[in-house]
Design an enzyme around this catalytic site. Structure first.
Site, short mmCIF file in Angstrom:
data_model
loop_
_atom_site.label_atom_id
_atom_site.label_comp_id
_atom_site.label_asym_id
_atom_site.label_seq_id
_atom_site.Cartn_x
_atom_site.Cartn_y
_atom_site.Cartn_z
N THR A 148 -3.59 -36.92 -49.32
CA THR A 148 -4.35 -37.78 -50.24
C THR A 148 -5.67 -37.13 -50.65
OG1 THR A 148 -3.43 -39.62 -49.00
CG2 THR A 148 -5.27 -40.12 -50.45
N LYS A 157 -13.39 -35.38 -38.68
CA LYS A 157 -14.34 -35.97 -37.72
C LYS A 157 -13.93 -35.68 -36.28
CE LYS A 157 -12.55 -38.45 -40.21
NZ LYS A 157 -11.96 -39.26 -41.25
N VAL A 168 -17.41 -38.74 -42.56
CA VAL A 168 -18.06 -39.99 -42.14
C VAL A 168 -18.17 -40.96 -43.31
CG1 VAL A 168 -20.13 -41.00 -41.11
CG2 VAL A 168 -19.42 -38.70 -40.45
N GLY A 180 -16.15 -41.98 -45.62
CA GLY A 180 -15.48 -41.65 -46.89
C GLY A 180 -16.44 -41.28 -48.00
N GLU A 207 -3.73 -45.08 -39.04
CA GLU A 207 -3.51 -43.66 -38.77
C GLU A 207 -2.17 -43.50 -38.05
OE1 GLU A 207 -5.75 -41.09 -39.40
OE2 GLU A 207 -7.31 -42.37 -40.22
N LYS A 255 -17.14 -40.73 -35.91
CA LYS A 255 -18.09 -40.72 -37.04
C LYS A 255 -19.51 -41.00 -36.54
CE LYS A 255 -14.40 -42.29 -40.11
NZ LYS A 255 -13.68 -43.45 -40.62
N GLY A 268 -9.53 -43.08 -48.82
CA GLY A 268 -8.84 -43.06 -50.11
C GLY A 268 -9.08 -41.77 -50.87
N1 HSE Z 1 -8.57 -44.60 -40.78
C1 HSE Z 1 -9.92 -44.57 -41.26
C2 HSE Z 1 -10.33 -45.97 -41.67
C3 HSE Z 1 -10.13 -43.63 -42.41
O1 HSE Z 1 -9.54 -46.89 -41.63
O2 HSE Z 1 -11.48 -46.12 -42.04
C4 HSE Z 1 -10.26 -42.21 -41.95
O3 HSE Z 1 -11.29 -42.03 -41.06
#
Ligand code: HSE
Length: 428
Positions: free
Chosen positions: A14, A107, A134, A136, A192, A207, A304
């Site tokens: 992605t 991370k 960290v 997004g 995940e 993070k 995303g």
């Molecule tokens: N799985 C994470 C979340 C995104 O749901 O925020 C990647 O760190």
């Protein structure tokens, strides 16, 4: 003719495809802002032929991502493979050793090996940047290392796992239990591959450990973090907390105290009127408190394609411009080894328990709290038809040690039905 910045991208999931799309969509804009063209020269991913929604035929292909780090025509390796060890670590190390800059969204890698990798990057005079790791799309690393560089940071807080925030807010809005919403999240593809990274608080903890290092000038220390996931948060607690004016969040908090560095990633109550308490769905929020700036709130998409690729490109553009900032905002060798604070700073606590409905039961609980040095702020007993009385208590400030002591004393009262629930109320 200015020399282009030549990228080798490892990982075309992605985020990787998001980066490809930005580079393809905005060549003039990137060249103008970066002072030179930004080009992709080579890529590597698990499958060469998979349809990814972007044309990668113009780029050289490497089956082995580490080969990107050995190519003479690559200046900057973008690592988007992920994982704490394995090929991602080998790629980043090889790239830095070969004199290439590195931008990563990893991370897990940095929270475990960030100190050594930052030192390696600096010894080679290269950049190792990780904005996308960290929160997004929120430019929080830039905010801390640049915009707030003149502040002594007092506290960093955040909701930094969108999946957990989705689950908690969906449990409340749909009045559904954790297990049902967890399955929904799985079907929606939010979790995940190892869901415990999300719901166990590990991803968010990674993070927070990176933000702590920058905020407090300390070596990354994920292993000392107090970590608790959201699996034990019940719909009852979410609703009762709301009844008392709070929302439950998987909240990260880092602060330097006289007892050492406090890092917690745990379910906490926050006032429903604070932006943290109002955060819905998969959105992330980071709250930073500096001595000069006061409290600032950053909010945005934590995951995303577009948001995470946007963060990657922020780092790429700094490197195109020739801006070098140490990985954690100061030279790696100057990061302090701070002791971990064992006991958390005092705060009010939310306690929920069920008591046998018999004379003196509540008095025994009040005595146990008093004997533990804990004062009651508010208390509520809910109506009930059977012999079990649901009781909610909000305490005045108490440390985690005080609360642990009180819970132990509760056990000795003989009036508890089941396990009591204790959650910190973060003063924000
Ligand atoms: N799985 C994470 C979340 C995104 O749901 O925020 C990647 O760190």
């Amino acid at each position: 003719m200015t020399t282009p910045l030549r990228l080798g991208i490892a990982g075309l999931g992605t985020v990787g495809i998001g980066v490809v799309k930005i580079v393809q969509a905005h060549p003039e804009l990137l060249a103008r802002r970066g002072g030179r063209p930004v080009e992709i020269v080579a890529v590597s991913a698990s499958s060469r032929t998979k349809n990814r929604g972007a044309d990668i035929s113009a780029y050289a292909w490497e089956d082995d991502p580490v080969q990107l780090a050995r190519r003479d025509d690559v200046d900057l390796v973008v690592e988007l493979i992920g994982g704490e060890n394995g090929v991602a670590k080998a790629l980043v190390e090889t790239a830095l050793k070969n004199g290439k800059d590195v931008v990563t969204a990893n991370k897990a890698l940095l929270s475990h090996h960030g100190n050594a990798l930052a030192a390696l990057a600096e010894s080679k005079g290269r950049s190792l940047r990780f904005e996308a790791a960290v929160a997004g799309g929120i430019p929080v690393i830039k905010a801390l290392t640049e915009g707030l560089a003149g502040n002594a940071i007092k506290r960093v807080m955040g909701v930094m796992n969108g999946t957990c925030n989705y689950i908690l807010t969906r449990m409340e809005s749909a009045r559904l239990p954790y297990d049902v919403v967890f399955e929904e999240a799985r079907k929606l593809g939010y979790l995940e591959a190892d869901p415990n990274l999300d719901v166990g608080g590990i991803d968010a903890g990674h993070k927070l450990s990176l933000l702590s290092a920058i905020a407090f000038g300390t070596r990354v220390d994920f292993d000392s973090m107090v970590l608790q996931g959201i699996g034990s948060v019940s719909i009852d607690d979410i609703q009762l907390a709301r009844d008392m004016g709070f929302s439950i969040k998987l909240l990260g908090v880092a602060q330097m105290t006289g007892r050492g560095l406090e890092q917690r990633m745990t379910p906490c109550l926050v006032p429903e009127t604070h932006p943290l308490g109002q955060l819905q769905g998969g959105t992330n929020m980071v709250v930073i408190e500096g001595d000069s700036v006061g409290q600032i709130v950053l909010r945005g998409a934590g995951a995303g394609e577009g948001p995470t690729a946007s963060a990657v490109m922020g780092d790429v553009m700094d490197i195109a411009r020739g801006i070098t900032i140490p990985t954690f905002g100061q030279p790696a060798e100057t990061l302090a080894q701070a002791p971990a604070a064992v006991v958390s700073t005092g705060a009010p606590w939310y306690l929920r328990m069920t008591l046998l409905d018999k004379p003196g039961a509540l008095a025994k609980i009040a005595t146990a709290l008093g004997d533990s040095g804990i004062s009651i702020d508010r208390m509520r007993q809910y109506s009930h038809d059977d012999a079990h009385a649901p009781v909610l208590i909000v305490t005045h400030k108490a440390t985690s040690d005080d609360i642990a002591m009180a819970l132990e004393r509760f056990e000795g009262t003989g009036v508890l039905v089941g396990e009591p629930v204790a959650m910190r109320i973060e003063e924000v």
